[in-house]
Design a protein around this motif. Structure first.
Motif, PDB file in Angstrom:
ATOM      1  N   UNK A 209       0.851  -1.189   0.000  1.00  0.00           N
ATOM      2  CA  UNK A 209       0.000   0.000   0.000  1.00  0.00           C
ATOM      3  C   UNK A 209       0.890   1.243   0.000  1.00  0.00           C
ATOM      4  N   UNK A 210       1.596   1.475  -1.102  1.00  0.00           N
ATOM      5  CA  UNK A 210       2.654   2.491  -1.097  1.00  0.00           C
ATOM      6  C   UNK A 210       2.170   3.924  -0.882  1.00  0.00           C
ATOM      7  N   UNK A 211       0.929   4.234  -1.276  1.00  0.00           N
ATOM      8  CA  UNK A 211       0.454   5.609  -1.171  1.00  0.00           C
ATOM      9  C   UNK A 211      -0.669   5.787  -0.153  1.00  0.00           C
ATOM     10  N   UNK A 212      -1.134   4.685   0.418  1.00  0.00           N
ATOM     11  CA  UNK A 212      -2.236   4.758   1.381  1.00  0.00           C
ATOM     12  C   UNK A 212      -1.956   5.662   2.577  1.00  0.00           C
ATOM     13  N   UNK A 213      -0.807   5.508   3.252  1.00  0.00           N
ATOM     14  CA  UNK A 213      -0.528   6.364   4.420  1.00  0.00           C
ATOM     15  C   UNK A 213      -0.461   7.852   4.076  1.00  0.00           C
ATOM     16  N   UNK A 214       0.034   8.196   2.878  1.00  0.00           N
ATOM     17  CA  UNK A 214       0.055   9.597   2.456  1.00  0.00           C
ATOM     18  C   UNK A 214      -1.365  10.129   2.310  1.00  0.00           C
ATOM     19  N   UNK A 215      -2.208   9.355   1.668  1.00  0.00           N
ATOM     20  CA  UNK A 215      -3.584   9.793   1.419  1.00  0.00           C
ATOM     21  C   UNK A 215      -4.401   9.846   2.697  1.00  0.00           C
ATOM     22  N   UNK A 216      -4.085   8.966   3.637  1.00  0.00           N
ATOM     23  CA  UNK A 216      -4.811   8.954   4.904  1.00  0.00           C
ATOM     24  C   UNK A 216      -4.309  10.004   5.880  1.00  0.00           C
ATOM     25  N   UNK A 217      -3.168  10.625   5.565  1.00  0.00           N
ATOM     26  CA  UNK A 217      -2.599  11.615   6.475  1.00  0.00           C
ATOM     27  C   UNK A 217      -1.752  11.010   7.575  1.00  0.00           C
ATOM     28  N   UNK A 218      -1.456   9.710   7.478  1.00  0.00           N
ATOM     29  CA  UNK A 218      -0.607   9.073   8.492  1.00  0.00           C
ATOM     30  C   UNK A 218       0.834   9.548   8.368  1.00  0.00           C
ATOM     31  N   UNK A 219       1.242   9.870   7.158  1.00  0.00           N
ATOM     32  CA  UNK A 219       2.544  10.514   6.919  1.00  0.00           C
ATOM     33  C   UNK A 219       2.298  11.716   6.017  1.00  0.00           C
ATOM     34  N   UNK A 220       3.143  12.732   6.149  1.00  0.00           N
ATOM     35  CA  UNK A 220       3.013  13.943   5.332  1.00  0.00           C
ATOM     36  C   UNK A 220       3.979  13.939   4.155  1.00  0.00           C
ATOM     37  N   UNK A 221       5.029  13.166   4.286  1.00  0.00           N
ATOM     38  CA  UNK A 221       6.104  13.127   3.302  1.00  0.00           C
ATOM     39  C   UNK A 221       6.602  11.700   3.230  1.00  0.00           C
ATOM     40  N   UNK A 222       6.987  11.272   2.034  1.00  0.00           N
ATOM     41  CA  UNK A 222       7.434   9.889   1.884  1.00  0.00           C
ATOM     42  C   UNK A 222       8.567   9.808   0.889  1.00  0.00           C
ATOM     43  N   UNK A 223       9.432   8.815   1.084  1.00  0.00           N
ATOM     44  CA  UNK A 223      10.469   8.485   0.109  1.00  0.00           C
ATOM     45  C   UNK A 223      10.104   7.131  -0.479  1.00  0.00           C
ATOM     46  N   UNK A 224       9.905   7.106  -1.793  1.00  0.00           N
ATOM     47  CA  UNK A 224       9.469   5.878  -2.443  1.00  0.00           C
ATOM     48  C   UNK A 224      10.041   5.793  -3.852  1.00  0.00           C
ATOM     49  N   UNK A 225       9.839   4.659  -4.488  1.00  0.00           N
ATOM     50  CA  UNK A 225      10.381   4.412  -5.816  1.00  0.00           C
ATOM     51  C   UNK A 225       9.434   4.951  -6.890  1.00  0.00           C
ATOM     52  N   UNK A 226       9.888   5.865  -7.733  1.00  0.00           N
ATOM     53  CA  UNK A 226       9.081   6.225  -8.904  1.00  0.00           C
ATOM     54  C   UNK A 226       8.969   5.012  -9.830  1.00  0.00           C
ATOM     55  N   UNK A 227       8.019   5.017 -10.770  1.00  0.00           N
ATOM     56  CA  UNK A 227       7.207   6.158 -11.171  1.00  0.00           C
ATOM     57  C   UNK A 227       6.038   6.422 -10.223  1.00  0.00           C
ATOM     58  N   UNK A 228       5.664   7.674 -10.131  1.00  0.00           N
ATOM     59  CA  UNK A 228       4.481   8.094  -9.381  1.00  0.00           C
ATOM     60  C   UNK A 228       3.668   8.981 -10.315  1.00  0.00           C
ATOM     61  N   UNK A 229       2.542   8.460 -10.797  1.00  0.00           N
ATOM     62  CA  UNK A 229       1.679   9.194 -11.729  1.00  0.00           C
ATOM     63  C   UNK A 229       0.280   9.266 -11.138  1.00  0.00           C
ATOM     64  N   UNK A 230       0.174   9.935  -9.998  1.00  0.00           N
ATOM     65  CA  UNK A 230      -1.090  10.072  -9.277  1.00  0.00           C
ATOM     66  C   UNK A 230      -1.466  11.545  -9.242  1.00  0.00           C
ATOM     67  N   UNK A 231      -2.707  11.856  -9.618  1.00  0.00           N
ATOM     68  CA  UNK A 231      -3.126  13.254  -9.697  1.00  0.00           C
ATOM     69  C   UNK A 231      -3.068  13.959  -8.355  1.00  0.00           C
ATOM     70  N   UNK A 232      -3.243  13.215  -7.271  1.00  0.00           N
ATOM     71  CA  UNK A 232      -3.290  13.834  -5.945  1.00  0.00           C
ATOM     72  C   UNK A 232      -1.948  13.797  -5.217  1.00  0.00           C
ATOM     73  N   UNK A 233      -0.906  13.342  -5.907  1.00  0.00           N
ATOM     74  CA  UNK A 233       0.416  13.254  -5.292  1.00  0.00           C
ATOM     75  C   UNK A 233       1.435  13.996  -6.147  1.00  0.00           C
ATOM     76  N   UNK A 234       2.362  14.677  -5.480  1.00  0.00           N
ATOM     77  CA  UNK A 234       3.416  15.412  -6.184  1.00  0.00           C
ATOM     78  C   UNK A 234       4.750  14.705  -5.980  1.00  0.00           C
TER      79      UNK A 234
END
Length: 309
Positions: A126-151
């Motif tokens: 669940x690589x983006x779940x904690x970001x979307x839930x607000x459990x973390x504010x910032x994350x380091x992860x492996x691209x690609x990231x092509x999500x409209x709600x994530x920068x």
């Protein structure tokens, strides 16, 4: 006082002046005034050498804790004035990125002592779940990231891609492997809330020439991959730094000759960028620059010996 403490550390007038952004004559003048005020020499200096006197050593020992307190008080006031206070929760996907984030957090804490940083692992399923839930504010992860709600932010780490396998695997005697070789192996993959484009990038279904790559069991936790590889159930691509953090008897890490590197980049929710988040990313990139760049960031952690978390 800052000039004295810097000179006590550098033991060189030129380097002290450069470090503080002042002239060498300014360093000499300030030291002369301080020695007149104290009534004793603080440094023995010749054309070849600068050394603290006994009184200078004692003065530094007495002054340093108080000066650190002054610096911390100033840093807290500056951070508060910029709105850089509170709590910052950061997620990571790999042990070595967690290790690096903890090291950066120490530096960040010295710059912004008013921010309480918490670093935690995010599960691969669940690589983006904690970001979307607000459990973390910032994350380091492996691209690609092509999500409209994530920068997607700057890359923190770049690592060679290697293939993790059992010591009993048919590839075990090879010095290296290629992407074409994956057609002759069983590739473990990932289950859960993982975008298809991300899976296709890291766990492809065909080789560059179009040969199908057999897929095996899908994992939800990284520890599952280690046990499955040990049991001979498949292989999986990982970052080369994993050899330092996950190495154990029966596991081999073989370099690819033709695979792209694995990047690890910052990502955060679109429209939820805070001053403390920006300050942490800037501190991190300053740290990476000082470590020699994204390709050397993890290796620099080991320069002094020892792994950490």
């Amino acid at each position: 006082m800052e000039i004295f403490l810097t000179l006590a550390e550098e033991l060189h007038f030129g380097r002290t002046a450069e470090s503080l952004g002042v002239s060498q004559s300014r360093v000499s003048q300030c030291l002369a005034r301080l020695e007149r005020r104290i009534g004793a020499r603080l440094f023995d200096r010749t054309s070849r050498r600068v050394a603290l006197t006994v009184i200078g050593e004692q003065f530094r020992a007495d002054l340093s804790p108080a000066w650190r307190g002054v610096e911390q008080a100033v840093a807290r006031a500056v951070a508060a004035g910029r709105g850089i206070t509170g709590e910052l929760r950061i997620g990571f996907s790999g042990a070595f990125t967690g290790h690096l984030l903890h090291r950066i957090s120490e530096e960040f804490g010295r710059r912004y002592p008013g921010v309480d940083v918490h670093v935690r692992q995010v599960q691969i399923s669940d690589p983006f779940g904690p970001l979307r839930a607000g459990d973390v504010e910032l994350q380091v992860t492996e691209p690609p990231v092509a999500e409209a709600d994530l920068r997607l932010g700057p890359v923190l780490v770049s690592q060679p891609r290697v293939l993790l396998m059992s010591a009993a695997h048919p590839f075990a005697r090879r010095e290296s492997v290629s992407l074409e070789d994956l057609a002759e192996a069983t590739l473990l993959t990932v289950a859960g809330e993982v975008p298809t484009y991300w899976l296709d990038h890291h766990f492809p279904r065909q080789t560059p020439s179009g040969r199908p790559i057999p897929h095996g069991q899908a994992i939800t936790h990284w520890e599952d991959a280690l046990s499955l590889v040990l049991a001979g159930k498949g292989v999986t691509p990982v970052a080369a730094a994993g050899a330092r953090y996950y190495s154990r008897p029966g596991l081999l890490f073989k370099p690819f000759t033709d695979a792209p590197v694995i990047d690890y980049a910052f990502v955060w929710p679109t429209g939820r960028e805070t001053a403390r988040l920006r300050a942490f990313v800037q501190t991190a990139m300053d740290h990476i620059h000082g470590a020699g760049g994204t390709a050397r960031a993890v290796e620099a952690l080991w320069a002094g010996g020892g792994a950490g978390a």
